[in-house]
Design an enzyme around this catalytic site. Structure first.
Site, PDB file in Angstrom:
ATOM      1  CB  ILE A  18      -0.795   0.001   1.194  1.00 27.80           C
ATOM      2  CG1 ILE A  18      -2.061  -1.126   1.061  1.00 27.80           C
ATOM      3  CG2 ILE A  18      -1.723   1.213   1.583  1.00 27.80           C
ATOM      4  CD1 ILE A  18      -2.892  -1.525   2.270  1.00 27.80           C
ATOM      5  CE1 TYR A 151      -1.754  -4.909  11.661  1.00 32.09           C
ATOM      6  CE2 TYR A 151      -3.939  -5.586  11.739  1.00 32.09           C
ATOM      7  CZ  TYR A 151      -2.916  -4.962  11.079  1.00 32.09           C
ATOM      8  OH  TYR A 151      -3.261  -4.323   9.876  1.00 32.09           O
TER       9      TYR A 151
END
Length: 250
Positions: A18, A151
């Site tokens: 990304i 996470y």
């Protein structure tokens, strides 16, 4: 002319996935893009891909504040301040509650939460009024996925940061928003599952559950980031823009 003509942008974690797609997109919109990455060879290749006249690479780790200082020294030397900051660098790996170690937790939060905070804090003297700050979140922050607790929690912190910083920076007209991708085809995403064969089997199963019917592509996340970086999103502040193929929406 592009939407970011003559602007200066920073994209952390810009070597692959990304981050690289975002660097390419922002450069195509007219910005000069500073990208960071921990691996010099990959960073150099990324700069070549974007174009040496449109990008500058600064090797560094966002969890190391001295590396952030070097980044912003390079940005400041351009003399134009900073118009777009994309705090994209992040890591993720699987670990259940029972398996989670201090090292796993500390590393995850050092990059995803602490790294994001100091990436933005240390940019403040350079950020021009009406600048746009985009944080890379994750749909995992909204879900209870097995073995992804640290996470997900770190990305929930990122979402919370955007709300607080939007309030704190509104006097300067600086907008802070989050882009939350779901399953995007990136090298980092594949690596989280171990070997390529295992990763492919898991990701194929995941893709089948997405309403869009496939995994996302890095350039699709980059398009959302470019929108939030531009004046087209001038009335969007503190938002969380999902790029998930409908996975968290339907």
């Amino acid at each position: 002319m592009g939407q970011l003509e003559s602007k200066t942008a920073v994209v952390t974690g810009g070597s692959t996935g990304i981050g690289l797609a975002t660097g390419i997109r922002l450069a195509n919109e007219g910005a000069h893009v500073f990208i960071t990455g921990r691996r010099e060879a990959e960073l150099t290749a990324a700069v070549e891909t974007i174009g040496r006249d449109r990008a500058t690479g600064v090797v560094g780790d966002v969890s190391v504040t001295a590396d952030l200082d070097r980044l912003y020294e390079a940005v400041g030397s351009r003399g134009k301040g900073l118009d777009v900051l994309v705090a994209n660098a992040g890591i993720g790996s699987f670990s259940t509650l029972e398996e989670t170690t201090e090292e796993h937790f500390d590393q995850t939060f050092a990059v995803n939460a602490r790294g994001t905070l100091f990436t933005v804090q240390k940019a403040l003297p350079l950020l021009n009024d009406r600048a746009s700050v985009i944080l890379t979140g994750s749909t995992a922050a909204d879900r209870g996925m097995d073995a992804f607790g640290a996470y997900a929690a770190s990305k929930a912190a990122v979402r919370s940061f955007a709300r607080t910083w939007s309030t704190e920076l509104k006097g300067r007209g600086i907008r802070v928003n989050v882009v939350s991708p779901a399953w995007i085809e990136t090298p980092g995403g594949t690596a989280a599952f171990g070997d390529e064969e295992t990763a492919r089997a898991i990701l194929d199963n995941v893709a089948a559950t997405v309403p869009k019917g496939r995994m996302g592509r890095p350039n699709e996340a980059a398009a959302a980031i470019a929108f939030l970086a531009s004046e087209q999103s001038s009335y969007i502040v503190g938002a969380n823009l999902y790029v998930d193929g409908g996975a968290n929406q339907i």
